[in-house]
Design a protein around this motif. Structure first.
Motif, PDB file in Angstrom:
ATOM      1  N   ASP A  82      88.417  87.448  62.038  1.00 44.95           N
ATOM      2  CA  ASP A  82      88.065  86.109  62.506  1.00 44.95           C
ATOM      3  C   ASP A  82      89.184  85.158  62.118  1.00 44.95           C
ATOM      4  O   ASP A  82      89.769  85.277  61.047  1.00 44.95           O
ATOM      5  CB  ASP A  82      86.758  85.643  61.853  1.00 44.95           C
ATOM      6  N   HIS A  83      89.445  84.206  62.978  1.00 46.24           N
ATOM      7  CA  HIS A  83      90.536  83.257  62.746  1.00 46.24           C
ATOM      8  C   HIS A  83      90.067  81.869  63.173  1.00 46.24           C
ATOM      9  O   HIS A  83      89.667  81.690  64.325  1.00 46.24           O
ATOM     10  CB  HIS A  83      91.758  83.692  63.561  1.00 46.24           C
ATOM     11  N   LYS A  84      90.057  80.921  62.243  1.00 49.05           N
ATOM     12  CA  LYS A  84      89.686  79.544  62.554  1.00 49.05           C
ATOM     13  C   LYS A  84      90.775  78.618  62.029  1.00 49.05           C
ATOM     14  O   LYS A  84      91.397  78.893  61.011  1.00 49.05           O
ATOM     15  CB  LYS A  84      88.358  79.169  61.892  1.00 49.05           C
ATOM     16  N   THR A  85      90.977  77.498  62.720  1.00 48.25           N
ATOM     17  CA  THR A  85      91.984  76.535  62.307  1.00 48.25           C
ATOM     18  C   THR A  85      91.335  75.184  62.073  1.00 48.25           C
ATOM     19  O   THR A  85      90.519  74.730  62.874  1.00 48.25           O
ATOM     20  CB  THR A  85      93.085  76.404  63.383  1.00 48.25           C
ATOM     21  N   PHE A  86      91.714  74.550  60.960  1.00 52.72           N
ATOM     22  CA  PHE A  86      91.242  73.217  60.600  1.00 52.72           C
ATOM     23  C   PHE A  86      92.471  72.326  60.477  1.00 52.72           C
ATOM     24  O   PHE A  86      93.398  72.652  59.749  1.00 52.72           O
ATOM     25  CB  PHE A  86      90.492  73.247  59.259  1.00 52.72           C
ATOM     26  N   SER A  87      92.475  71.215  61.197  1.00 52.24           N
ATOM     27  CA  SER A  87      93.617  70.290  61.155  1.00 52.24           C
ATOM     28  C   SER A  87      93.137  68.884  60.877  1.00 52.24           C
ATOM     29  O   SER A  87      92.027  68.513  61.260  1.00 52.24           O
ATOM     30  CB  SER A  87      94.363  70.291  62.494  1.00 52.24           C
ATOM     31  N   ASP A  88      93.993  68.099  60.245  1.00 46.67           N
ATOM     32  CA  ASP A  88      93.651  66.692  60.082  1.00 46.67           C
ATOM     33  C   ASP A  88      94.003  65.963  61.377  1.00 46.67           C
ATOM     34  O   ASP A  88      94.791  66.468  62.180  1.00 46.67           O
ATOM     35  CB  ASP A  88      94.369  66.098  58.866  1.00 46.67           C
ATOM     36  N   PRO A  89      93.406  64.793  61.628  1.00 44.68           N
ATOM     37  CA  PRO A  89      93.632  64.093  62.900  1.00 44.68           C
ATOM     38  C   PRO A  89      95.091  63.740  63.181  1.00 44.68           C
ATOM     39  O   PRO A  89      95.498  63.690  64.339  1.00 44.68           O
ATOM     40  CB  PRO A  89      92.789  62.819  62.771  1.00 44.68           C
ATOM     41  N   GLN A 136      97.377  71.374  58.063  1.00 47.11           N
ATOM     42  CA  GLN A 136      96.582  72.356  58.789  1.00 47.11           C
ATOM     43  C   GLN A 136      96.217  73.492  57.846  1.00 47.11           C
ATOM     44  O   GLN A 136      96.985  73.865  56.971  1.00 47.11           O
ATOM     45  CB  GLN A 136      97.396  72.910  59.956  1.00 47.11           C
ATOM     46  N   VAL A 137      95.019  74.054  58.045  1.00 52.14           N
ATOM     47  CA  VAL A 137      94.567  75.209  57.275  1.00 52.14           C
ATOM     48  C   VAL A 137      93.984  76.215  58.261  1.00 52.14           C
ATOM     49  O   VAL A 137      93.138  75.869  59.075  1.00 52.14           O
ATOM     50  CB  VAL A 137      93.493  74.822  56.230  1.00 52.14           C
ATOM     51  N   THR A 138      94.467  77.441  58.190  1.00 50.60           N
ATOM     52  CA  THR A 138      93.880  78.504  58.991  1.00 50.60           C
ATOM     53  C   THR A 138      93.068  79.398  58.062  1.00 50.60           C
ATOM     54  O   THR A 138      93.481  79.676  56.938  1.00 50.60           O
ATOM     55  CB  THR A 138      94.944  79.351  59.720  1.00 50.60           C
TER      56      THR A 138
END
Length: 149
Positions: A18-25, A30-32
């Motif tokens: 599973d691969h998810k990405t979290f980014s700030d606006p 960024q954090v994957t």
């Protein structure tokens, strides 16, 4: 027919990642989040600049990691170009909330200095590099004997 064993259950499909990405606006941080279904190992790869305005994406990624007794959380900070006290605060919180937390590098010089100045370097389990264990499809499956279906 091939039966795959992962998570101590039998499945008809091979383990997946599973691969998810979290980014700030602003796009500055960024954090994957990577997780292989055959393990309780979660790897967060942080990159960019983390300060009070951008550290929220790391917090969201950490909240997406389930709390399990057998789990391991790895935060790869090799791509972090800046981290201030708010970044350190999130890492300290993760240290106390996650069962087994590892910081992977190589640790950027600025972060090492931040850890040393605040006396938190020894708090963390730090390794020079870390790779998510990929499933070995050849050895993780249990094949039924030939002639039986």
């Amino acid at each position: 027919m091939v039966t795959w064993l992962h998570d101590r259950r039998r499945h008809s499909s091979p383990p997946t990642t599973d691969h998810k990405t979290f980014s700030d606006p602003t796009g500055a941080a960024q954090v994957t989040l990577d997780h292989t279904s055959s393990s309780w190992e979660y790897v967060l790869r942080a990159s960019g600049e983390f300060d009070l305005e951008t550290v929220g994406c790391l917090q969201l990624a950490l909240h997406a990691v389930p709390q399990t007794p057998a789990g391991r959380t790895v935060i790869d900070v090799s791509g972090v170009t800046f981290g201030d006290s708010s970044f350190l605060h999130v890492l300290i919180g993760a240290h106390f909330q996650q069962n087994r937390l590892t910081i992977a590098g190589p640790l950027p010089t600025e972060l090492r200095r931040l850890f040393e100045l605040t006396g938190t370097l020894r708090m963390f389990d730090i390794v020079p590099h870390y790779a998510l264990k990929q499933p070995d499809h050849r050895s993780s499956g249990v094949r039924e004997p030939r002639g039986e279906a």
